[in-house]
Write a protein that holds these residues in place. Structure first.
Motif, PDB file in Angstrom:
ATOM      1  N   TYR A 296       0.824  -1.210   0.000  1.00  0.00           N
ATOM      2  CA  TYR A 296       0.000   0.000   0.000  1.00  0.00           C
ATOM      3  C   TYR A 296       0.862   1.265   0.000  1.00  0.00           C
ATOM      4  N   PHE A 297       2.020   1.215   0.645  1.00  0.00           N
ATOM      5  CA  PHE A 297       2.908   2.379   0.650  1.00  0.00           C
ATOM      6  C   PHE A 297       3.441   2.639  -0.758  1.00  0.00           C
ATOM      7  N   GLN A 298       3.834   1.577  -1.437  1.00  0.00           N
ATOM      8  CA  GLN A 298       4.429   1.706  -2.768  1.00  0.00           C
ATOM      9  C   GLN A 298       3.397   1.765  -3.887  1.00  0.00           C
ATOM     10  N   GLY A 299       2.153   1.399  -3.568  1.00  0.00           N
ATOM     11  CA  GLY A 299       1.124   1.379  -4.606  1.00  0.00           C
ATOM     12  C   GLY A 299       1.388   0.312  -5.647  1.00  0.00           C
ATOM     13  N   ARG A 300       1.834  -0.838  -5.192  1.00  0.00           N
ATOM     14  CA  ARG A 300       2.129  -1.940  -6.101  1.00  0.00           C
ATOM     15  C   ARG A 300       1.144  -3.079  -5.858  1.00  0.00           C
ATOM     16  N   GLY A 301       0.363  -3.402  -6.880  1.00  0.00           N
ATOM     17  CA  GLY A 301      -0.655  -4.437  -6.753  1.00  0.00           C
ATOM     18  C   GLY A 301      -1.950  -3.915  -6.183  1.00  0.00           C
ATOM     19  N   VAL A 302      -1.920  -2.690  -5.661  1.00  0.00           N
ATOM     20  CA  VAL A 302      -3.094  -2.016  -5.094  1.00  0.00           C
ATOM     21  C   VAL A 302      -2.945  -0.519  -5.352  1.00  0.00           C
ATOM     22  N   THR A 303      -4.031   0.200  -5.194  1.00  0.00           N
ATOM     23  CA  THR A 303      -3.955   1.653  -5.276  1.00  0.00           C
ATOM     24  C   THR A 303      -3.219   2.171  -4.047  1.00  0.00           C
ATOM     25  N   GLN A 304      -2.278   3.064  -4.266  1.00  0.00           N
ATOM     26  CA  GLN A 304      -1.508   3.596  -3.141  1.00  0.00           C
ATOM     27  C   GLN A 304      -2.428   4.210  -2.091  1.00  0.00           C
ATOM     28  N   ASP A 305      -2.198   3.818  -0.836  1.00  0.00           N
ATOM     29  CA  ASP A 305      -3.051   4.283   0.258  1.00  0.00           C
ATOM     30  C   ASP A 305      -2.172   4.352   1.509  1.00  0.00           C
ATOM     31  N   ALA A 307      -2.765   5.652   4.405  1.00  0.00           N
ATOM     32  CA  ALA A 307      -3.464   5.356   5.661  1.00  0.00           C
ATOM     33  C   ALA A 307      -3.450   3.851   5.933  1.00  0.00           C
ATOM     34  N   LYS A 308      -3.746   3.062   4.898  1.00  0.00           N
ATOM     35  CA  LYS A 308      -3.706   1.610   5.067  1.00  0.00           C
ATOM     36  C   LYS A 308      -2.274   1.136   5.289  1.00  0.00           C
ATOM     37  N   ALA A 309      -1.338   1.744   4.563  1.00  0.00           N
ATOM     38  CA  ALA A 309       0.061   1.367   4.729  1.00  0.00           C
ATOM     39  C   ALA A 309       0.495   1.577   6.176  1.00  0.00           C
ATOM     40  N   TYR A 310       0.182   2.753   6.712  1.00  0.00           N
ATOM     41  CA  TYR A 310       0.550   3.050   8.094  1.00  0.00           C
ATOM     42  C   TYR A 310      -0.106   2.063   9.057  1.00  0.00           C
ATOM     43  N   SER A 311      -1.391   1.758   8.857  1.00  0.00           N
ATOM     44  CA  SER A 311      -2.117   0.860   9.745  1.00  0.00           C
ATOM     45  C   SER A 311      -1.479  -0.525   9.782  1.00  0.00           C
ATOM     46  N   TYR A 312      -1.157  -1.070   8.601  1.00  0.00           N
ATOM     47  CA  TYR A 312      -0.554  -2.407   8.553  1.00  0.00           C
ATOM     48  C   TYR A 312       0.858  -2.398   9.139  1.00  0.00           C
ATOM     49  N   ALA A 329       8.899   4.858   9.525  1.00  0.00           N
ATOM     50  CA  ALA A 329       9.586   6.114   9.837  1.00  0.00           C
ATOM     51  C   ALA A 329       9.236   7.184   8.806  1.00  0.00           C
ATOM     52  N   LYS A 330       9.158   6.793   7.540  1.00  0.00           N
ATOM     53  CA  LYS A 330       8.780   7.753   6.499  1.00  0.00           C
ATOM     54  C   LYS A 330       7.360   8.261   6.704  1.00  0.00           C
ATOM     55  N   CYS A 331       6.480   7.366   7.168  1.00  0.00           N
ATOM     56  CA  CYS A 331       5.107   7.788   7.443  1.00  0.00           C
ATOM     57  C   CYS A 331       5.102   8.916   8.474  1.00  0.00           C
ATOM     58  N   PHE A 332       5.887   8.761   9.532  1.00  0.00           N
ATOM     59  CA  PHE A 332       5.936   9.792  10.573  1.00  0.00           C
ATOM     60  C   PHE A 332       6.699  11.030  10.100  1.00  0.00           C
ATOM     61  N   PHE A 333       7.743  10.837   9.318  1.00  0.00           N
ATOM     62  CA  PHE A 333       8.555  11.976   8.860  1.00  0.00           C
ATOM     63  C   PHE A 333       7.744  12.900   7.949  1.00  0.00           C
ATOM     64  N   TYR A 334       7.026  12.305   7.006  1.00  0.00           N
ATOM     65  CA  TYR A 334       6.283  13.107   6.033  1.00  0.00           C
ATOM     66  C   TYR A 334       4.802  13.274   6.391  1.00  0.00           C
ATOM     67  N   GLY A 335       4.350  12.565   7.421  1.00  0.00           N
ATOM     68  CA  GLY A 335       2.932  12.623   7.761  1.00  0.00           C
ATOM     69  C   GLY A 335       2.082  11.804   6.806  1.00  0.00           C
ATOM     70  N   TYR A 336       2.631  10.716   6.294  1.00  0.00           N
ATOM     71  CA  TYR A 336       1.880   9.847   5.388  1.00  0.00           C
ATOM     72  C   TYR A 336       0.953   8.927   6.190  1.00  0.00           C
ATOM     73  N   GLY A 337      -0.328   9.126   6.062  1.00  0.00           N
ATOM     74  CA  GLY A 337      -1.297   8.240   6.703  1.00  0.00           C
ATOM     75  C   GLY A 337      -1.416   8.429   8.194  1.00  0.00           C
ATOM     76  N   THR A 338      -0.673   9.370   8.749  1.00  0.00           N
ATOM     77  CA  THR A 338      -0.711   9.633  10.189  1.00  0.00           C
ATOM     78  C   THR A 338      -0.184  11.039  10.442  1.00  0.00           C
ATOM     79  N   GLY A 339      -0.220  11.472  11.690  1.00  0.00           N
ATOM     80  CA  GLY A 339       0.292  12.802  11.996  1.00  0.00           C
ATOM     81  C   GLY A 339       1.805  12.852  11.872  1.00  0.00           C
ATOM     82  N   GLN A 340       2.324  13.988  11.403  1.00  0.00           N
ATOM     83  CA  GLN A 340       3.767  14.143  11.269  1.00  0.00           C
ATOM     84  C   GLN A 340       4.412  14.186  12.645  1.00  0.00           C
ATOM     85  N   ASP A 341       5.445  13.370  12.845  1.00  0.00           N
ATOM     86  CA  ASP A 341       6.091  13.298  14.151  1.00  0.00           C
ATOM     87  C   ASP A 341       7.566  12.954  13.944  1.00  0.00           C
TER      88      ASP A 341
END
Length: 411
Positions: A296-305, A307-312, A329-341
């Motif tokens: 889900y983070f890379q959008g490979r085999g599924v539509t990039q998402d 929020a789902k990437a962060y959850s899994y 770590a990238k999710c937190f750094f850029y705020g992908y799917g979660t709050g930036q931290d």
């Protein structure tokens, strides 16, 4: 005190042990519950093992674990007159003198002889139980003999070797009869030997998992596939991972998916790979969460998402996995799917024990700019340099130089 197993026990053994690929484990479990209440001691024994977890029964069945329930059933089994129950209770450390006094047998030897008779008639579970009696030295208690029963150490050693070694033949009979758990102790017997009585024979263990795999046991197919993968035989590994997955072994679909996701020993098929990962989610397989998070983070085999990437990824991390650390770590750094931290991003990056240029780039950005913590330009520049010639790192490095005193500053 039946001298043969009831039809309920035989069917339960068939679906729970001998042929797990039927997928009727839970159905058999329900039938055992009913038969136990009706007074079948052998059923109570088998049911107790089902409640003991994956050390005693295949994890693929998804049976509930309840140690207290298992112990009550084992005691019930002994009191209901199950010779199997007596031996299994002994093996579980539950056959106290008080419980032994309640069994309807004149001695432990009588109970053992009942099980031995069924083992000789070809019942694999009984063969496995007899093998365990020799492997774990329960024969000493059953026969009422110990070191003091012999005139010298040599005679005692001969006695012990003769009895312990009998486990080998019984485990092989049990394994070939469908009791795949016999392979575990057989493998230990060959690779470790037995405390000075039996020398290790590692060569005999070499093909053990292959034999189990060819017998159709999903758990052995997965283990054999792991061995093949380590040996670089990836096409063969994929074949056996598929066999294990189709047999219902938890985690095997994730292994199949890994191969298709990256095109290892097969044509790349990312959508199919994602479908494989999803099949392991109901089993709570941590690797499946990691792999789906990546997809889900890379959008490979599924539509990039994101929020789902962060959850899994976060779920896998909370279960102890370190494989998704960088993406999380990238999710937190850029705020992908979660709050930036930035603080959490730094903490995750510092847990990585492998080298990757982009991780160094992010560390460099965090320290050099004081993101989520004290600024440390010198440390940040060191990480940015470590990131190499990648454009992002080079662009950020251009903002720093050493001053007259040799200290790194932002220019």
């Amino acid at each position: 005190m039946a001298k043969m197993l009831s039809q309920e026990v035989k069917q339960g053994l068939q679906d729970i042990y001998y042929n797990v690929r039927t997928g009727r484990g839970k159905e058999a479990f329900a039938l055992l519950e009913q038969a136990s209440e009706a007074g079948d001691g052998d059923v109570s024994c088998l049911l107790a093992r089902c409640y003991c977890g994956h050390q005693y029964v295949w994890i693929g069945h998804g049976f509930p674990e309840d140690d207290d329930r298992a112990i009550r059933l084992m005691h019930k089994s002994v009191e209901q007159g199950s010779a199997l129950g007596v031996l299994v209770a002994m093996r579980m450390g539950e056959l106290s003198p008080e419980l032994e006094s309640k069994m309807p047998f004149s001695s432990l030897q009588e109970a053992f002889d009942r099980v031995l008779e069924m083992a000789q008639d070809g019942e694999a579970f009984c063969q496995y139980t007899v093998g365990n009696t020799y492997f774990w030295w329960d024969f000493v208690r059953i026969q009422g003999r110990d070191k003091n029963s012999f005139s010298d150490q040599t005679q005692f050693m001969v006695y012990m070797r003769e009895n312990i070694s009998r486990c080998e033949d019984w485990f092989w009979k049990a394994l070939r009869g469908g009791m795949y758990f016999a392979a575990n102790n057989l493998y230990r017997y060959y690779t470790q030997g037995d405390e000075g009585f039996i020398a290790p024979q590692p060569d005999k263990a070499r093909d053990l998992w292959k034999i189990g795999a060819e017998c159709g046991y999903p758990i052995h197919q997965a283990i054999y596939a792991d061995d093949l993968e380590k040996a670089g035989m990836r096409e063969d590994a994929l074949y056996w991972y598929k066999q294990a997955a189709e047999g219902g072994h938890p985690g095997a679909w994730s292994d199949v998916g890994r191969y298709y996701y990256d095109g290892i020993a097969t044509q790349k098929d990312e959508r199919y790979a994602v479908g494989c990962f999803e099949k392991d989610i109901p089993f709570g397989i941590v690797e499946a969460y990691d792999l789906l998070g990546r997809a889900y983070f890379q959008g490979r085999g599924v539509t990039q998402d994101y929020a789902k990437a962060y959850s899994y990824l976060y779920h896998a991390y909370n279960k102890g996995s370190k494989k998704g650390l960088f993406l999380l770590a990238k999710c937190f750094f850029y705020g992908y799917g979660t709050g930036q931290d930035y603080t959490l991003a730094r903490q995750l990056l510092e847990q990585m024990n492998w080298e990757y240029w982009e991780a160094d780039y992010l560390r460099g950005m965090i320290y050099a700019n004081g993101l989520g913590g004290p600024k440390d330009i010198s440390r940040g520049v060191a990480y940015l340099k470590k990131a190499g010639d990648h454009e992002e790192a080079k662009a950020e490095l251009a903002h720093y130089k050493k001053n007259f005193f040799g200290k790194w500053v932002r220019c």
